[in-house]
Design an enzyme around this catalytic site. Structure first.
Site, short mmCIF file in Angstrom:
data_model
loop_
_atom_site.label_atom_id
_atom_site.label_comp_id
_atom_site.label_asym_id
_atom_site.label_seq_id
_atom_site.Cartn_x
_atom_site.Cartn_y
_atom_site.Cartn_z
N LYS A 119 -15.61 -63.47 85.00
CA LYS A 119 -16.88 -63.72 85.70
C LYS A 119 -18.07 -63.35 84.80
CE LYS A 119 -17.60 -61.15 89.38
NZ LYS A 119 -18.74 -60.24 89.23
N ASP A 137 -19.53 -64.47 92.29
CA ASP A 137 -19.62 -63.05 92.65
C ASP A 137 -19.63 -62.94 94.17
OD1 ASP A 137 -22.09 -63.88 93.48
OD2 ASP A 137 -23.24 -62.50 92.24
#
Ligand code: SF4
Length: 214
Positions: A119, A137
């Site tokens: 990420k 997220d």
């Protein structure tokens, strides 16, 4: 593109034409530092400690030559300071020794840096190199479901990422990511979404559920 995605693209393009990360940084190296520090921590808190850190360690070599004892006081007020101190030192050493003091653009290379998961690597590559990506997220995960961009039973961030990536034109992916984060951070809050102020209420699929629970 479905009506819902088209609506959001139109709305956000008009209202937040140039969305950006809220992490402060002045160089790609400092962005990587901020991203590592931001795990499980707010951007605001990270931004409160980075000016002194950036001043003391302007380049990878400065940080690579530092020590745990010297670095720790700079990061001690944020979450997981022990681990993050170690991550930053190792990251700077790898950047210096393996990447000639430059931040790599490949996701696979970024993922070799301590404290940088998939990420974070996506976020760094999209901000520095404009590589199209959709890091999912907590905000993107929640807002996508509430707006009905993905089915509410979609289980994992990776599954959400795939659906969003398939539906959003590549050239808008990075902006869309920031738009969903900002909407989740300031309007569609996790516990108390500000639905009465939300301009997306007409396309939202969460609201009827919320109302029916009252
Ligand atoms: S109407 Fe409420 S739940 Fe839906 S997107 Fe807006 S703030 Fe979130």
């Amino acid at each position: 593109m479905s009506h819902k995605y088209a609506f959001l693209l139109d709305y956000f393009s008009k209202n937040i034409p140039n969305p950006k990360t809220e992490l402060d940084y002045d160089t790609p190296f400092h962005l990587v530092i901020s991203v590592i520090l931001s795990a499980q921590c707010t951007d605001k808190r990270v931004n409160s400690i980075t000016p002194a850190l950036f001043k003391r360690f302007p380049n990878p070599i400065d940080l690579a030559n530092s020590t745990y004892e010297e670095l720790f006081p700079y990061v001690k007020s944020i979450s997981y300071p022990n681990n993050k101190t170690r991550y930053l030192l190792s990251m700077a050493q790898i950047i210096t020794n393996k990447f000639d003091s430059k931040i790599p653009s490949e996701i696979k290379d970024l993922c070799t840096l301590p404290g940088v998961g998939k990420k974070s690597a996506n976020a760094i590559a999209s901000i520095i190199y404009n590589v199209p990506s959709m890091p999912v997220d907590t905000h993107v995960f929640r807002v996508s479901k509430r707006l009905g961009l993905v089915d509410e039973n979609t289980k994992t961030p990776l599954a959400v990422e795939k659906i969003l990536t398939n539906n959003i034109p590549k050239q808008y992916l990075n902006k869309f990511h920031h738009w969903l984060v900002l909407h989740g951070r300031y309007t569609c809050l996790a516990r108390k979404p500000k639905c009465t102020q939300c301009k997306l209420i007409d396309i939202c699929t969460y609201l009827p559920t919320a109302n029916s629970k009252k």
